[in-house]
Design a protein around this motif. Structure first.
Motif, PDB file in Angstrom:
ATOM      1  N   LEU A  19     -33.049  65.528  -4.789  1.00 28.07           N
ATOM      2  CA  LEU A  19     -32.658  66.603  -5.711  1.00 28.07           C
ATOM      3  C   LEU A  19     -33.891  67.214  -6.373  1.00 28.07           C
ATOM      4  O   LEU A  19     -33.966  68.437  -6.540  1.00 28.07           O
ATOM      5  N   ASP A  20     -34.849  66.375  -6.739  1.00 32.87           N
ATOM      6  CA  ASP A  20     -36.095  66.888  -7.330  1.00 32.87           C
ATOM      7  C   ASP A  20     -36.836  67.781  -6.341  1.00 32.87           C
ATOM      8  O   ASP A  20     -37.385  68.823  -6.716  1.00 32.87           O
ATOM      9  N   ALA A  21     -36.859  67.370  -5.077  1.00 36.49           N
ATOM     10  CA  ALA A  21     -37.532  68.176  -4.054  1.00 36.49           C
ATOM     11  C   ALA A  21     -36.848  69.527  -3.901  1.00 36.49           C
ATOM     12  O   ALA A  21     -37.513  70.559  -3.774  1.00 36.49           O
ATOM     13  N   LEU A  22     -35.520  69.540  -3.960  1.00 38.22           N
ATOM     14  CA  LEU A  22     -34.795  70.810  -3.867  1.00 38.22           C
ATOM     15  C   LEU A  22     -34.970  71.640  -5.133  1.00 38.22           C
ATOM     16  O   LEU A  22     -34.947  72.869  -5.084  1.00 38.22           O
ATOM     17  N   ARG A  23     -35.149  70.969  -6.241  1.00 36.70           N
ATOM     18  CA  ARG A  23     -35.389  71.695  -7.493  1.00 36.70           C
ATOM     19  C   ARG A  23     -36.745  72.402  -7.450  1.00 36.70           C
ATOM     20  O   ARG A  23     -36.897  73.512  -7.930  1.00 36.70           O
ATOM     21  N   GLU A  24     -37.731  71.741  -6.833  1.00 34.89           N
ATOM     22  CA  GLU A  24     -39.062  72.345  -6.684  1.00 34.89           C
ATOM     23  C   GLU A  24     -39.022  73.550  -5.753  1.00 34.89           C
ATOM     24  O   GLU A  24     -39.659  74.560  -6.012  1.00 34.89           O
ATOM     25  N   ARG A  25     -38.299  73.390  -4.650  1.00 36.41           N
ATOM     26  CA  ARG A  25     -38.175  74.489  -3.688  1.00 36.41           C
ATOM     27  C   ARG A  25     -36.847  74.340  -2.966  1.00 36.41           C
ATOM     28  O   ARG A  25     -36.653  73.443  -2.154  1.00 36.41           O
ATOM     29  N   ASP A  26     -35.935  75.218  -3.280  1.00 38.37           N
ATOM     30  CA  ASP A  26     -34.584  75.172  -2.728  1.00 38.37           C
ATOM     31  C   ASP A  26     -34.587  75.671  -1.280  1.00 38.37           C
ATOM     32  O   ASP A  26     -35.492  76.385  -0.853  1.00 38.37           O
ATOM     33  N   GLY A  27     -33.571  75.299  -0.531  1.00 36.02           N
ATOM     34  CA  GLY A  27     -33.431  75.773   0.835  1.00 36.02           C
ATOM     35  C   GLY A  27     -34.298  75.040   1.838  1.00 36.02           C
ATOM     36  O   GLY A  27     -34.715  75.600   2.839  1.00 36.02           O
ATOM     37  N   ARG A  28     -34.560  73.765   1.575  1.00 33.33           N
ATOM     38  CA  ARG A  28     -35.387  72.974   2.501  1.00 33.33           C
ATOM     39  C   ARG A  28     -34.527  72.432   3.639  1.00 33.33           C
ATOM     40  O   ARG A  28     -33.353  72.137   3.458  1.00 33.33           O
ATOM     41  N   SER A  29     -35.160  72.244   4.774  1.00 34.99           N
ATOM     42  CA  SER A  29     -34.473  71.623   5.906  1.00 34.99           C
ATOM     43  C   SER A  29     -34.478  70.108   5.709  1.00 34.99           C
ATOM     44  O   SER A  29     -35.244  69.568   4.900  1.00 34.99           O
ATOM     45  N   VAL A  30     -33.634  69.427   6.483  1.00 34.97           N
ATOM     46  CA  VAL A  30     -33.609  67.965   6.423  1.00 34.97           C
ATOM     47  C   VAL A  30     -34.979  67.414   6.816  1.00 34.97           C
ATOM     48  O   VAL A  30     -35.462  66.448   6.223  1.00 34.97           O
ATOM     49  N   ARG A  31     -35.626  68.055   7.763  1.00 35.76           N
ATOM     50  CA  ARG A  31     -36.969  67.621   8.171  1.00 35.76           C
ATOM     51  C   ARG A  31     -37.951  67.723   6.996  1.00 35.76           C
ATOM     52  O   ARG A  31     -38.752  66.820   6.762  1.00 35.76           O
ATOM     53  N   GLU A  32     -37.909  68.832   6.265  1.00 34.69           N
ATOM     54  CA  GLU A  32     -38.798  68.994   5.111  1.00 34.69           C
ATOM     55  C   GLU A  32     -38.476  67.976   4.023  1.00 34.69           C
ATOM     56  O   GLU A  32     -39.385  67.445   3.377  1.00 34.69           O
ATOM     57  N   LEU A  33     -37.194  67.693   3.834  1.00 33.20           N
ATOM     58  CA  LEU A  33     -36.804  66.685   2.840  1.00 33.20           C
ATOM     59  C   LEU A  33     -37.282  65.300   3.268  1.00 33.20           C
ATOM     60  O   LEU A  33     -37.668  64.489   2.431  1.00 33.20           O
ATOM     61  N   THR A  34     -37.250  65.046   4.572  1.00 32.32           N
ATOM     62  CA  THR A  34     -37.735  63.761   5.084  1.00 32.32           C
ATOM     63  C   THR A  34     -39.206  63.582   4.744  1.00 32.32           C
ATOM     64  O   THR A  34     -39.639  62.496   4.342  1.00 32.32           O
ATOM     65  N   GLU A  35     -39.976  64.651   4.864  1.00 33.78           N
ATOM     66  CA  GLU A  35     -41.399  64.594   4.502  1.00 33.78           C
ATOM     67  C   GLU A  35     -41.569  64.357   3.006  1.00 33.78           C
ATOM     68  O   GLU A  35     -42.502  63.683   2.583  1.00 33.78           O
ATOM     69  N   ALA A  36     -40.658  64.896   2.208  1.00 32.74           N
ATOM     70  CA  ALA A  36     -40.757  64.760   0.750  1.00 32.74           C
ATOM     71  C   ALA A  36     -40.460  63.341   0.277  1.00 32.74           C
ATOM     72  O   ALA A  36     -40.924  62.946  -0.790  1.00 32.74           O
ATOM     73  N   VAL A  37     -39.676  62.590   1.046  1.00 32.93           N
ATOM     74  CA  VAL A  37     -39.313  61.228   0.626  1.00 32.93           C
ATOM     75  C   VAL A  37     -39.821  60.179   1.621  1.00 32.93           C
ATOM     76  O   VAL A  37     -39.222  59.120   1.770  1.00 32.93           O
ATOM     77  N   ALA A  38     -40.914  60.500   2.300  1.00 30.60           N
ATOM     78  CA  ALA A  38     -41.507  59.555   3.261  1.00 30.60           C
ATOM     79  C   ALA A  38     -41.682  58.206   2.584  1.00 30.60           C
ATOM     80  O   ALA A  38     -41.905  58.148   1.374  1.00 30.60           O
ATOM     81  N   PRO A  39     -41.517  57.135   3.274  1.00 27.66           N
ATOM     82  CA  PRO A  39     -41.490  56.930   4.710  1.00 27.66           C
ATOM     83  C   PRO A  39     -40.079  56.889   5.316  1.00 27.66           C
ATOM     84  O   PRO A  39     -39.923  56.408   6.432  1.00 27.66           O
ATOM     85  N   LEU A  40     -39.066  57.355   4.628  1.00 28.52           N
ATOM     86  CA  LEU A  40     -37.715  57.323   5.175  1.00 28.52           C
ATOM     87  C   LEU A  40     -37.600  58.245   6.386  1.00 28.52           C
ATOM     88  O   LEU A  40     -38.221  59.305   6.437  1.00 28.52           O
ATOM     89  N   GLY A  41     -36.767  57.848   7.333  1.00 23.99           N
ATOM     90  CA  GLY A  41     -36.568  58.647   8.535  1.00 23.99           C
ATOM     91  C   GLY A  41     -35.481  59.695   8.333  1.00 23.99           C
ATOM     92  O   GLY A  41     -34.722  59.653   7.355  1.00 23.99           O
ATOM     93  N   PRO A  42     -35.377  60.632   9.269  1.00 24.08           N
ATOM     94  CA  PRO A  42     -34.414  61.727   9.137  1.00 24.08           C
ATOM     95  C   PRO A  42     -32.959  61.272   9.106  1.00 24.08           C
ATOM     96  O   PRO A  42     -32.135  61.881   8.421  1.00 24.08           O
ATOM     97  N   HIS A  43     -32.638  60.196   9.817  1.00 26.14           N
ATOM     98  CA  HIS A  43     -31.248  59.724   9.814  1.00 26.14           C
ATOM     99  C   HIS A  43     -30.844  59.191   8.444  1.00 26.14           C
ATOM    100  O   HIS A  43     -29.731  59.428   7.972  1.00 26.14           O
ATOM    101  N   VAL A  44     -31.770  58.477   7.806  1.00 26.45           N
ATOM    102  CA  VAL A  44     -31.503  57.951   6.461  1.00 26.45           C
ATOM    103  C   VAL A  44     -31.382  59.102   5.468  1.00 26.45           C
ATOM    104  O   VAL A  44     -30.483  59.127   4.635  1.00 26.45           O
ATOM    105  N   VAL A  45     -32.290  60.069   5.575  1.00 25.33           N
ATOM    106  CA  VAL A  45     -32.253  61.226   4.677  1.00 25.33           C
ATOM    107  C   VAL A  45     -30.950  61.988   4.863  1.00 25.33           C
ATOM    108  O   VAL A  45     -30.312  62.396   3.886  1.00 25.33           O
TER     109      VAL A  45
END
Length: 109
Positions: A19-45
């Motif tokens: 949610l914080d990552a989306l608050r910083e910049r809305d409209g992110r892809s799941v891939r971009e969110l995965t990078e924001a919460v690394a080391p989690l993988g895309p399936h977990v995200v």
């Protein structure tokens, strides 16, 4: 969207980071969110995004092969309105501003 679902969704620290990552910049892809919460993988995200979506905190939009995530602040505002009256909100706002200022000056950790 129930109050319980919103509270359960924001109880998890990873979902709050999303949610914080989306608050910083809305409209992110799941891939971009995965990078924001690394080391989690895309399936977990994606599982976390689905919980946030079920609670009404995130709205997703499929664009081609990408899934864009958008923050919906309405449920959080509704929670705040439910438990904080106008006087309490003003008092809390002043105290959080003071805390932020003291933290910036290094007086509070």
């Amino acid at each position: 969207m129930s109050t319980d679902a919103v509270i359960a969704a924001i109880a998890d620290p990873t979902r709050r980071r999303l949610l914080d990552a989306l608050r910083e910049r809305d409209g992110r892809s799941v891939r971009e969110l995965t990078e924001a919460v690394a080391p989690l993988g895309p399936h977990v995200v994606l599982k976390h995004v689905r919980v946030l979506e079920a609670a009404g905190l995130v709205v997703t939009q499929k664009v081609g092969r990408r899934r864009l995530c958008h923050l919906n602040p309405v449920p959080i505002v509704q929670l705040a309105e439910r438990w904080i009256d106008d006087f309490g909100a003003r008092t809390a706002s002043g105290l959080t501003a003071l805390k932020r200022q003291l933290e910036d000056e290094g007086r509070v950790t």
